[in-house]
Motif scaffolding. Structure first.
Motif, PDB file in Angstrom:
ATOM      1  N   THR A 140       0.830  -1.200   0.000  1.00  0.00           N
ATOM      2  CA  THR A 140       0.000   0.000   0.000  1.00  0.00           C
ATOM      3  C   THR A 140       0.865   1.251   0.000  1.00  0.00           C
ATOM      4  OG1 THR A 140      -1.699  -1.207   1.241  1.00  0.00           O
ATOM      5  CG2 THR A 140      -1.868   1.198   1.186  1.00  0.00           C
ATOM      6  N   LEU A 141       1.916   1.268   0.798  1.00  0.00           N
ATOM      7  CA  LEU A 141       2.840   2.405   0.795  1.00  0.00           C
ATOM      8  C   LEU A 141       3.488   2.581  -0.570  1.00  0.00           C
ATOM      9  CD1 LEU A 141       4.573   2.031   4.282  1.00  0.00           C
ATOM     10  CD2 LEU A 141       3.175   3.957   3.525  1.00  0.00           C
ATOM     11  N   GLY A 142       3.813   1.461  -1.221  1.00  0.00           N
ATOM     12  CA  GLY A 142       4.393   1.552  -2.562  1.00  0.00           C
ATOM     13  C   GLY A 142       3.478   2.270  -3.535  1.00  0.00           C
ATOM     14  N   GLN A 143       2.179   2.008  -3.430  1.00  0.00           N
ATOM     15  CA  GLN A 143       1.210   2.685  -4.288  1.00  0.00           C
ATOM     16  C   GLN A 143       1.049   4.156  -3.928  1.00  0.00           C
ATOM     17  OE1 GLN A 143      -0.267   1.269  -6.974  1.00  0.00           O
ATOM     18  NE2 GLN A 143       0.966  -0.553  -6.523  1.00  0.00           N
ATOM     19  N   MET A 144       1.465   4.513  -2.711  1.00  0.00           N
ATOM     20  CA  MET A 144       1.331   5.896  -2.243  1.00  0.00           C
ATOM     21  C   MET A 144       2.624   6.698  -2.428  1.00  0.00           C
ATOM     22  SD  MET A 144      -0.808   5.027   1.252  1.00  0.00           S
ATOM     23  CE  MET A 144      -0.740   6.709   1.892  1.00  0.00           C
ATOM     24  N   GLY A 145       3.640   6.079  -3.008  1.00  0.00           N
ATOM     25  CA  GLY A 145       4.867   6.811  -3.304  1.00  0.00           C
ATOM     26  C   GLY A 145       6.056   6.481  -2.432  1.00  0.00           C
ATOM     27  N   PHE A 146       5.845   5.704  -1.356  1.00  0.00           N
ATOM     28  CA  PHE A 146       6.953   5.258  -0.502  1.00  0.00           C
ATOM     29  C   PHE A 146       7.384   3.910  -1.064  1.00  0.00           C
ATOM     30  CE2 PHE A 146       8.233   4.998   4.304  1.00  0.00           C
ATOM     31  CZ  PHE A 146       9.508   4.589   3.940  1.00  0.00           C
ATOM     32  N   ARG A 147       8.317   3.941  -2.008  1.00  0.00           N
ATOM     33  CA  ARG A 147       8.562   2.782  -2.842  1.00  0.00           C
ATOM     34  C   ARG A 147       9.173   1.599  -2.098  1.00  0.00           C
ATOM     35  NH1 ARG A 147       5.373   2.516  -6.661  1.00  0.00           N
ATOM     36  NH2 ARG A 147       6.760   1.042  -7.703  1.00  0.00           N
ATOM     37  N   ASN A 148      10.023   1.852  -1.122  1.00  0.00           N
ATOM     38  CA  ASN A 148      10.662   0.733  -0.429  1.00  0.00           C
ATOM     39  C   ASN A 148      10.753   0.994   1.073  1.00  0.00           C
ATOM     40  OD1 ASN A 148      11.927  -1.647   0.161  1.00  0.00           O
ATOM     41  ND2 ASN A 148      13.937  -1.001  -0.559  1.00  0.00           N
TER      42      ASN A 148
END
Length: 249
Positions: A29-37
């Protein structure tokens, strides 16, 4: 006594809501929000089946330098900052340590871990090692580490430099008070400001994924059910209505 700042802890309702969401779902979910890793590379689960969610107390190690470091495990103990991060521990807190990936220094051992457990700490994450494994394992603390060593924390090449400051642990920036979500998949860092949105999106993901799991187990086509195809949306909504009737709580 050496002073170290405390952290601002996130609201308890955020922590409670995240307990039902695994590290993989939070990371995705964070990856979809821009926090890729947001996943720490290095620390791995030492006692499988444990999962924790809690605010981060941080401890930073640096390479030893003779003008900045006093030799000895017990020389003037109150100047040793690995103790001070534990002084801040409250129920549910997670200690996160940037030990620079060092494999020859045991950041905490039996006695420090016992104190932390007695304070109600939830778990420890170290980009490095601990020591006293036989006794520490008896405490049944949730641990994510690179490994174990018989050496104490300043015996070789690093020393504790700061408490409750921003650190890098496993290649991820950790701000004091960030929410740590950890399980057998690994350790994920969740900024408090992103937590409510992650909970909302993760719940949506959890619902359709549960439906898809049922359909895939029945032999349904992967193309239709994972990810959920628009053509299956009506079928999913009907499943949700039925599921709510069967499980009114």
């Amino acid at each position: 006594m050496t002073h170290a700042p405390d952290i601002t802890r996130p609201p308890k309702d955020l922590i409670d809501a995240l307990r039902e969401i695994g590290a993989a779902t939070v990371a995705g979910t964070l990856g979809q929000m821009g926090f890729r890793n947001p996943h720490m590379v290095g620390p791995v689960a030492q006692n499988h089946g444990k999962s924790i969610v809690g605010p981060a107390l941080t401890l930073q190690f640096m390479p030893q330098r003779p003008d900045l470091f006093t030799e000895g495990e017990y020389a003037d103990p109150e100047t040793q900052l690995h103790r001070h991060v534990l002084y801040h521990a409250q129920e549910g807190d997670v200690v996160v340590v940037d030990a620079r990936g060092d494999m020859s220094s045991g950041v905490f051992g039996d006695m420090m871990s016992t104190y932390f457990k007695g304070r109600g700490g939830a778990g420890i994450v170290i980009d490095g090692c601990m020591r006293d494994r036989p006794n520490v394992e008896k405490l049944d603390l949730a641990l994510w580490l690179r490994g174990w060593t018989p050496n104490y924390h300043v015996q070789t090449s690093i020393y504790p430099n700061a408490v409750n400051v921003p650190i890098a642990c496993g290649g991820v920036t950790v701000i004091p008070g960030d929410i740590i979500v950890a399980d057998d998949d690994g350790v994920v860092v969740l900024p408090v400001a992103m937590a409510a949105k992650v909970i909302e999106e993760s719940q949506k993901h959890h619902d359709w994924e549960e439906f898809s799991r049922v359909k895939l187990m029945e032999g349904g086509p992967l193309q239709r059910y994972y990810p959920l195809h628009d053509d299956a949306r009506g079928e999913y909504e009907e499943w949700r209505r039925t599921n709510r009737l069967e499980n009114p709580g």
